[in-house]
Design a protein around this motif. Structure first.
Motif, short mmCIF file in Angstrom:
data_model
loop_
_atom_site.label_atom_id
_atom_site.label_comp_id
_atom_site.label_asym_id
_atom_site.label_seq_id
_atom_site.Cartn_x
_atom_site.Cartn_y
_atom_site.Cartn_z
N LEU A 1 -20.20 44.65 -13.56
CA LEU A 1 -20.76 45.75 -12.77
C LEU A 1 -21.13 46.95 -13.63
N GLY A 2 -21.06 46.82 -14.95
CA GLY A 2 -21.35 47.95 -15.80
C GLY A 2 -20.17 48.91 -15.85
N ASP A 3 -20.46 50.17 -16.06
CA ASP A 3 -19.44 51.21 -16.17
C ASP A 3 -19.91 52.44 -15.41
N PRO A 4 -19.96 52.37 -14.06
CA PRO A 4 -20.46 53.50 -13.28
C PRO A 4 -19.60 54.75 -13.52
N PRO A 5 -20.20 55.95 -13.52
CA PRO A 5 -21.62 56.21 -13.27
C PRO A 5 -22.51 56.15 -14.50
N ARG B 1 -29.58 51.44 -13.73
CA ARG B 1 -30.16 52.63 -13.11
C ARG B 1 -30.61 53.60 -14.22
N GLY B 2 -31.83 54.08 -14.11
CA GLY B 2 -32.39 55.00 -15.10
C GLY B 2 -33.20 54.32 -16.17
N ALA C 1 -25.59 58.73 -19.32
CA ALA C 1 -24.47 59.59 -19.67
C ALA C 1 -23.83 59.16 -20.98
N ASP C 2 -23.55 60.12 -21.85
CA ASP C 2 -22.86 59.87 -23.10
C ASP C 2 -21.44 59.38 -22.82
N LYS C 3 -20.96 58.40 -23.62
CA LYS C 3 -19.63 57.83 -23.41
C LYS C 3 -18.53 58.88 -23.54
N VAL D 1 -25.01 51.69 -14.16
CA VAL D 1 -24.89 51.30 -12.76
C VAL D 1 -25.76 50.07 -12.52
N ARG D 2 -25.14 48.97 -12.10
CA ARG D 2 -25.86 47.72 -11.84
C ARG D 2 -26.75 47.88 -10.62
N MET D 3 -28.03 47.47 -10.76
CA MET D 3 -29.02 47.66 -9.70
C MET D 3 -29.40 46.35 -9.00
#
Length: 277
Positions: free
Chosen positions: A50-54, A244-245, A204-206, A57-59
Motif C-alpha cells: 500500500l506504499g507509505d501514506p501520506p 498519487r502525484g 513528501a520528504d522521508k 499513496v497507492r491509487m
C-alpha cells in the motif's frame, strides 16, 4: 498489506490461460506476469503493498493475494526499491510454489538481509539467485537475458529480455534512457517493451515531510527516446497508474512517438489486462 480487492479471479485466469507463445498480464505499478506456451510462469516485480501514506499513496486496487498463487516458476526483481522487492508480495509466491527468485545483489540483500525472508517465510537460501548484466537463465523453455538499465535512484538496476520461440519481451524496470540501449536495440528484435512512465510531482520528504519535486520515472520524451533506441515494435508504458502525484496519461505518448520509426505502436493497458507478445 491488505486483502485483494478482486478476490482470486485474476490469478485463476492466468493459471487457466494457454497462450500460443508469450502472454503478459499487467498487475499495476511495474508488476507483470509472463506466461509461455509451455506453461512456464514468470512474475516480474509483483507488488501488492500500500506504499507509505501520506508520502506514497497507492491509487489502484490490489489485484491479487499472493497466498492465492499456485503457479510460479520464477520471480524477477529489476532493482531493490520496495515496490520491486517486497516480502509480503513476493515471499508467499516462493513459499507456495518453490519458485526461484532472481535479482542483482542489492535486491537479494533486501530479501535475505533487510527483510530476512528465509526467517519470516518458509523459503530456502537455494531459491535465491544473484544475476548481473550479461547473464542468461533458462526457466522451462524460456530464456531470460539480464541486461543493463539506467536508474540513478537505484543501487544496481537491471533490465530483462525474455525470449520464448519467436516472441521477445523487454522489461526495463524503472530505467531511463541509456547510451547502451542503441546497441541492445540492434542485438534483440523486441516485440513488446515495457518502460516506466510518470509525471514529475511533489512527494513528501522521508525525513521532514515537506513536499519535494520528485522525478522517479520517464517523462514523455524520455520514454520515447528509450523505446526508439531499443527499437521496440510495441511500447507498453507502466507505473503511470500507481502513486498519487506522479500519475500520468499514457495516451499522450501518441503525440510524442508518432514521428519516430520506433516504437511502431503503443500498447496502452490497465491493471488486469492481458497482452499477447
Amino acid at each position: 498489506m491488505t486483502n485483494s480487492d478482486w478476490g482470486d479471479w485474476l490469478v485463476r485466469a492466468i493459471e487457466d490461460a494457454d497462450p500460443e507463445d508469450l502472454a503478459v498480464w499487467y498487475l499495476g505499478c511495474n508488476g507483470f506476469v509472463c506466461k509461455a506456451g509451455d506453461g512456464t510462469t514468470i512474475w516480474i516485480d509483483p507488488y501488492v503493498g500500500l506504499g507509505d501514506p501520506p508520502r506514497t499513496v497507492r491509487m489502484i486496487p490490489v489485484p491479487f493475494d499472493p497466498a492465492d498463487v499456485t503457479a510460479a516458476d520464477a520471480v524477477l526483481a529489476t532493482h531493490e526499491h520496495t515496490d520491486h522487492v517486497h516480502g509480503p508480495s513476493q515471499a508467499p509466491l516462493l513459499e507456495r510454489t518453490d519458485a526461484s527468485f532472481y535479482g542483482p545483489e542489492d535486491s537479494l540483500a533486501v530479501a535475505l538481509e533487510e527483510e530476512a525472508w528465509t526467517e519470516a517465510y518458509d523459503v530456502e537460501d537455494e531459491q535465491f539467485h544473484e544475476v548481473a548484466e550479461g547473464d542468461s537463465v533458462e526457466v522451462g523453455e524460456v530464456t531470460i537475458h539480464v541486461e543493463t538499465a539506467h536508474d540513478p535512484d537505484a543501487a544496481h538496476p537491471v533490465s530483462y529480455v525474455i525470449e520464448y520461440g519467436d516472441a521477445t519481451l523487454f522489461h526495463g524496470g524503472d530505467t531511463k534512457p541509456s547510451p547502451a540501449f542503441a546497441e541492445l536495440g540492434e542485438a534483440y528484435d523486441v516485440d513488446l517493451g515495457i518502460l516506466a512512465f510518470g509525471t514529475i510531482g511533489n512527494i513528501a520528504d522521508k525525513e521532514t515531510g515537506e513536499p519535494v519535486r520528485t522525478k522517479w520515472y520517464n517523462t514523455e520524451n524520455e520514454i520515447v527516446e528509450a523505446a526508439s533506441d531499443l527499437q521496440f515494435d510495441r511500447l507498453l508504458p507502466s507505473h503511470w497508474d500507481m502513486w498519487r502525484g506522479l500519475t500520468a496519461d499514457p495516451k499522450a505518448l501518441q503525440h510524442h512517438a508518432k514521428s519516430f520509426a520506433f516504437p511502431r505502436r503503443l500498447e496502452i493497458v490497465e491493471i488486469g489486462d492481458r497482452v499477447d507478445v
